[in-house]
Design a protein around this motif. Structure first.
Motif, short mmCIF file in Angstrom:
data_model
loop_
_atom_site.label_atom_id
_atom_site.label_comp_id
_atom_site.label_asym_id
_atom_site.label_seq_id
_atom_site.Cartn_x
_atom_site.Cartn_y
_atom_site.Cartn_z
N SER A 1 0.83 -1.21 0.00
CA SER A 1 0.00 0.00 0.00
C SER A 1 0.86 1.26 0.00
O SER A 1 0.48 2.27 -0.59
CB SER A 1 -0.94 0.00 1.20
OG SER A 1 -0.21 0.04 2.40
N THR A 2 2.02 1.19 0.62
CA THR A 2 2.91 2.36 0.64
C THR A 2 3.44 2.67 -0.76
O THR A 2 3.48 3.84 -1.16
CB THR A 2 4.08 2.12 1.60
OG1 THR A 2 3.56 1.78 2.88
CG2 THR A 2 4.95 3.34 1.71
N ASN A 3 3.82 1.65 -1.50
CA ASN A 3 4.32 1.88 -2.85
C ASN A 3 3.24 2.41 -3.78
O ASN A 3 3.49 3.29 -4.60
CB ASN A 3 4.92 0.59 -3.42
CG ASN A 3 6.23 0.24 -2.77
OD1 ASN A 3 6.85 1.07 -2.14
ND2 ASN A 3 6.63 -1.01 -2.91
N VAL A 4 2.03 1.90 -3.66
CA VAL A 4 0.92 2.40 -4.48
C VAL A 4 0.62 3.84 -4.12
O VAL A 4 0.37 4.68 -4.99
CB VAL A 4 -0.33 1.50 -4.30
CG1 VAL A 4 -1.52 2.08 -5.03
CG2 VAL A 4 -0.05 0.10 -4.80
N MET A 5 0.69 4.18 -2.82
CA MET A 5 0.46 5.55 -2.40
C MET A 5 1.54 6.49 -2.94
O MET A 5 1.26 7.60 -3.37
CB MET A 5 0.42 5.63 -0.88
CG MET A 5 0.15 7.02 -0.36
SD MET A 5 0.26 7.14 1.42
CE MET A 5 1.96 6.74 1.70
N LEU A 6 2.79 6.04 -2.95
CA LEU A 6 3.87 6.87 -3.46
C LEU A 6 3.75 7.10 -4.97
O LEU A 6 4.06 8.19 -5.46
CB LEU A 6 5.22 6.25 -3.12
CG LEU A 6 5.61 6.31 -1.65
CD1 LEU A 6 6.88 5.54 -1.41
CD2 LEU A 6 5.72 7.73 -1.18
N ILE A 7 3.29 6.10 -5.70
CA ILE A 7 3.03 6.29 -7.14
C ILE A 7 1.93 7.31 -7.33
O ILE A 7 2.00 8.18 -8.21
CB ILE A 7 2.70 4.95 -7.81
CG1 ILE A 7 3.91 4.04 -7.81
CG2 ILE A 7 2.21 5.16 -9.24
CD1 ILE A 7 3.61 2.63 -8.24
N GLY A 8 0.88 7.23 -6.51
CA GLY A 8 -0.20 8.22 -6.57
C GLY A 8 0.29 9.61 -6.27
O GLY A 8 -0.12 10.59 -6.91
N LEU A 9 1.17 9.75 -5.28
CA LEU A 9 1.73 11.07 -4.97
C LEU A 9 2.57 11.61 -6.11
O LEU A 9 2.56 12.81 -6.39
CB LEU A 9 2.56 10.99 -3.69
CG LEU A 9 1.78 10.97 -2.38
CD1 LEU A 9 2.74 10.74 -1.21
CD2 LEU A 9 1.02 12.24 -2.20
N ALA A 10 3.32 10.74 -6.77
CA ALA A 10 4.13 11.18 -7.91
C ALA A 10 3.23 11.67 -9.04
O ALA A 10 3.51 12.70 -9.67
CB ALA A 10 5.02 10.05 -8.38
N LEU A 11 2.14 10.95 -9.31
CA LEU A 11 1.22 11.39 -10.36
C LEU A 11 0.53 12.69 -9.98
O LEU A 11 0.32 13.56 -10.84
CB LEU A 11 0.18 10.30 -10.63
CG LEU A 11 0.69 9.06 -11.34
CD1 LEU A 11 -0.41 8.01 -11.43
CD2 LEU A 11 1.22 9.40 -12.71
N LEU A 12 0.19 12.85 -8.71
CA LEU A 12 -0.43 14.09 -8.27
C LEU A 12 0.55 15.26 -8.39
O LEU A 12 0.16 16.37 -8.78
CB LEU A 12 -0.90 13.94 -6.83
CG LEU A 12 -1.77 15.06 -6.29
CD1 LEU A 12 -3.05 15.18 -7.10
CD2 LEU A 12 -2.10 14.81 -4.84
N ALA A 13 1.82 15.02 -8.09
CA ALA A 13 2.83 16.07 -8.25
C ALA A 13 2.99 16.46 -9.72
O ALA A 13 3.15 17.64 -10.04
CB ALA A 13 4.16 15.61 -7.67
#
Length: 58
Positions: free
Chosen positions: A29-41
């Motif tokens: 879940s942490t890796n999926v969240m970090l990918i989401g944060l990168a896309l949001l950035a």
């Protein structure tokens, strides 16, 4: 478009975390969240926003 994809990834990360699903280290879940944060950035930076019209040229 990137913001919608990141929202979906955040929801998937939430489901993985809330349901306590055991996954491998790559799909945690942490890796999926970090990918989401990168896309949001990227979305906030203006990448993937599409073409902007400048109005009529005279």
């Amino acid at each position: 478009m990137l913001a919608i994809i990141s929202a979906v990834l955040f929801f998937i990360a939430f489901l993985i975390n809330a349901a306590d699903i055991s996954t491998n280290d790559t799909f945690s879940s942490t890796n999926v969240m970090l990918i989401g944060l990168a896309l949001l950035a990227l979305h906030v930076a203006g990448i993937g926003a599409g073409w902007k019209t400048r109005g009529r040229r005279r």
